[in-house]
Design a protein around this motif. Structure first.
Motif, PDB file in Angstrom:
ATOM      1  N   UNK A 175       0.981  -1.236  -0.094  1.00 51.24           N
ATOM      2  CA  UNK A 175       0.054  -0.010   0.061  1.00 51.24           C
ATOM      3  C   UNK A 175       0.979   1.243  -0.012  1.00 51.24           C
ATOM      4  N   UNK A 176       0.673   2.289  -0.825  1.00 53.45           N
ATOM      5  CA  UNK A 176       1.294   3.481  -1.129  1.00 53.45           C
ATOM      6  C   UNK A 176       0.285   4.396  -0.665  1.00 53.45           C
ATOM      7  N   UNK A 205       9.518   7.428  -0.118  1.00 53.93           N
ATOM      8  CA  UNK A 205       8.640   6.610  -0.387  1.00 53.93           C
ATOM      9  C   UNK A 205       9.155   5.074  -1.497  1.00 53.93           C
ATOM     10  N   UNK A 206      10.033   5.803  -2.393  1.00 55.20           N
ATOM     11  CA  UNK A 206      10.585   4.767  -3.111  1.00 55.20           C
ATOM     12  C   UNK A 206      11.481   3.750  -2.685  1.00 55.20           C
ATOM     13  N   UNK A 207      12.207   4.492  -1.656  1.00 59.86           N
ATOM     14  CA  UNK A 207      13.295   3.636  -0.973  1.00 59.86           C
ATOM     15  C   UNK A 207      12.548   2.804  -0.062  1.00 59.86           C
ATOM     16  N   UNK A 208      11.556   3.143   0.541  1.00 62.00           N
ATOM     17  CA  UNK A 208      10.830   2.406   1.829  1.00 62.00           C
ATOM     18  C   UNK A 208      10.023   1.349   0.800  1.00 62.00           C
ATOM     19  N   UNK A 209       9.489   1.336  -0.481  1.00 57.79           N
ATOM     20  CA  UNK A 209       8.860   0.483  -1.076  1.00 57.79           C
ATOM     21  C   UNK A 209       9.860  -0.588  -1.591  1.00 57.79           C
ATOM     22  N   UNK A 214       1.595  13.353  -4.710  1.00 63.51           N
ATOM     23  CA  UNK A 214       3.007  13.733  -4.089  1.00 63.51           C
ATOM     24  C   UNK A 214       3.888  14.155  -5.153  1.00 63.51           C
ATOM     25  N   UNK A 215       5.320  13.918  -4.916  1.00 59.54           N
ATOM     26  CA  UNK A 215       6.268  14.282  -5.591  1.00 59.54           C
ATOM     27  C   UNK A 215       6.361  13.552  -6.842  1.00 59.54           C
ATOM     28  N   UNK A 216       6.712  13.997  -7.917  1.00 62.92           N
ATOM     29  CA  UNK A 216       6.749  13.485  -9.541  1.00 62.92           C
ATOM     30  C   UNK A 216       7.802  12.679  -9.308  1.00 62.92           C
ATOM     31  N   UNK A 217       9.078  13.203  -8.710  1.00 63.37           N
ATOM     32  CA  UNK A 217      10.369  12.293  -8.607  1.00 63.37           C
ATOM     33  C   UNK A 217      10.128  11.025  -8.020  1.00 63.37           C
ATOM     34  N   UNK A 220      10.462   7.208  -9.401  1.00 65.85           N
ATOM     35  CA  UNK A 220      11.412   6.091  -8.630  1.00 65.85           C
ATOM     36  C   UNK A 220      10.606   4.987  -8.473  1.00 65.85           C
ATOM     37  N   UNK A 221       9.238   4.916  -8.231  1.00 72.91           N
ATOM     38  CA  UNK A 221       8.720   3.881  -7.902  1.00 72.91           C
ATOM     39  C   UNK A 221       8.239   2.834  -9.256  1.00 72.91           C
ATOM     40  N   UNK A 222       7.851   3.870 -10.294  1.00 69.84           N
ATOM     41  CA  UNK A 222       7.757   3.194 -11.614  1.00 69.84           C
ATOM     42  C   UNK A 222       8.915   2.461 -12.096  1.00 69.84           C
ATOM     43  N   UNK A 223      10.017   3.136 -11.704  1.00 68.33           N
ATOM     44  CA  UNK A 223      11.267   2.474 -12.115  1.00 68.33           C
ATOM     45  C   UNK A 223      11.308   0.991 -11.757  1.00 68.33           C
ATOM     46  N   UNK A 224      10.557   0.527 -10.766  1.00 64.36           N
ATOM     47  CA  UNK A 224      10.743  -0.825 -10.370  1.00 64.36           C
ATOM     48  C   UNK A 224       9.594  -1.636 -10.791  1.00 64.36           C
TER      49      UNK A 224
END
Length: 464
Positions: free
Chosen positions: A201-202, A209-213, A238-241, A245-249
């Motif tokens: 859940x995000x 966020x990305x690092x935690x995910x 939230x932040x575009x950045x 980073x989440x979509x990169x995964x």
């Protein structure tokens, strides 16, 4: 409520650009005339206004007026104090009620709430129109004056009057302020016969966020999963950045996951760095509270990789904001561009439709009932209608929901009081209302009652 509750959830670039208060104009004469007009008005007020004039507030008001004239609820000016509150809201926690408020036209709207926040627990809902705070009208206030009134120390209470849908009367909802932790990623695993389904859940797209995910995803994958659910329901953005980073995964670089369209029509594609998609299937949960960056994620998952979206249509926010430091601690957040989905669709005010539409049980739309008087048989009140809907939603059948406290309502309430171990008097007193509130929350927190989640688990089980 921190300013972040009002503004943080716009899709925004993370870099705070420095810039002059005045930008160059091709027509220097026009700029000079405009500045002269502004200076003349300022001097006239300072010298002639009947009361004392605060020059700093005068300038803040002038800039606020310029930004307000754009008619864009996501473009805002933040004075030094408000800007400080905004920056604090990007940290690990902030004090408030945990709601996102925006101004649309003349209305102040609840856009969404943090999961588990005082705003959610008290029954505030997306699209509620705020009409009063602690009994006072907010009609003539700015967005920041409204958020300042809602803010307050942990443990203090604020009464928010809201207009909801076609209800004939406004609702007065009491919220107890609290420290709002910004824990943006939560993980679980669900067992389905011989399969293990991972769940992430995000709640927002914040700095970490990305690092935690990534940490939680690595843990799930090491334990073994046959499918994964990404849940961005109620995620206001939230932040575009961060969403990048989440979509990169999850999303490969075979096509852009979004486009940023400038005023002149130029489009900048943004792509993932991922070479190969996950070996297991992925589904994304969405609803009407999924907005902005959450919609970027949903569109990328669906239109790049064909991953299904399960739930209900999203909010529909398709603009990008950027923050500019004005040099004195204040800043301006300005809508700079649109964002388009991988298929170059602008979803602003339209939202994204799910691949599989699934609605939640009626209980999920119920709100805690607050009443200063004991509700009992023979009374007729709009709050009794809410009580009747709560009882029906929890399985205690009532013959009517029109607000008349009937014998059937009393019977259903007696049954609930017996089950809850309360004094059985058939009256909705403070203790009974508190237990009804707990029953609603317990019902919602049971994964078996979450139809959208269960549909996603079943879908992944069938497509692993």
């Amino acid at each position: 409520m921190a300013l972040g509750a009002a503004l943080f959830f716009a899709v925004e670039h993370m870099v705070l650009k420095k810039g002059p208060v005045h930008q160059a104009n091709e027509n220097g004469t026009e700029v000079a005339e405009t500045l002269a007009k502004l200076e003349k008005a300022q001097e006239l007020i300072k010298k002639s206004y009947v009361g004392e004039v605060d020059e700093a507030k005068l300038m803040d008001g002038a800039i606020q007026g310029m930004v307000a004239s754009l008619g864009d609820p996501y473009s805002v000016y933040m004075d030094r104090e408000t800007s400080k509150q905004f920056e604090q809201s990007l940290d690990s926690s902030f004090s408030g009620i945990g709601a996102e408020v925006s101004k649309e036209g003349e209305d102040f709207i609840i856009v969404d709430r943090f999961k588990g926040s005082p705003a959610e627990q008290s029954g505030l809902k997306p699209n509620d129109k705020i009409k009063s705070i602690d009994g006072e009208s907010i009609q003539s206030l700015t967005l920041y004056e409204v958020t300042a009134k809602i803010r307050g120390p942990k443990g203090s209470k604020v009464v928010i009057g809201v207009e909801r849908g076609d209800a004939s009367k406004n609702l007065d909802i009491t919220v107890t302020r609290d420290e709002i932790p910004v824990e943006t990623v939560h993980s679980k695993r669900f067992k389905l016969e011989d399969s293990q389904i991972g769940y992430l859940e995000i709640t927002t797209f914040a700095k970490g966020t990305a690092e935690d995910l990534k940490t939680e995803l690595t843990k799930l994958e090491s334990e073994g999963i046959d499918g994964l659910i990404l849940d961005v329901r109620g995620n206001p953005g939230g932040l575009l950045s961060s969403v990048h980073e989440v979509l990169d995964q999850f999303v490969t670089n075979k096509k852009p996951f979004m486009y940023i369209e400038e005023r002149n029509g130029d489009r900048e594609p943004l792509s993932s760095v991922l070479e190969e998609k996950k070996e297991y299937p992925v589904a994304t949960l969405i609803d009407g509270g999924s907005a902005s960056a959450a919609e970027i994620l949903a569109a990328g998952m669906q239109e790049v990789e064909g991953y299904p979206l399960i739930g209900e249509k999203t909010f529909g926010k398709g603009t990008v904001q950027q923050s500019y430091d004005l040099g004195d601690g204040s800043q301006m957040k300005l809508t700079m561009s649109k964002w388009l989905t991988p298929n170059k669709k602008w979803i602003h005010k339209e939202g994204i439709l799910p691949t599989l539409e699934v609605s939640q049980p009626a209980v999920f739309d119920l709100v805690p009932l607050q009443s200063a008087v004991v509700l009992k048989k023979g009374m007729n009140d709009e709050k009794i209608s809410v009580l009747q809907n709560i009882l029906n939603g929890l399985g205690y059948e009532v013959d009517r929901t029109d607000g008349y406290f009937s014998g059937s309502t009393e019977k259903a309430l007696l049954a609930f009081q017996k089950a809850a171990g309360l004094k059985e008097n058939g009256e909705a007193n403070t203790a009974t209302l508190a237990e009804l509130d707990k029953a609603i929350q317990t019902y919602k927190e049971n994964p078996k009652h979450d139809h959208q989640l269960q549909s996603a688990i079943e879908f992944l089980g069938e497509n692993e």
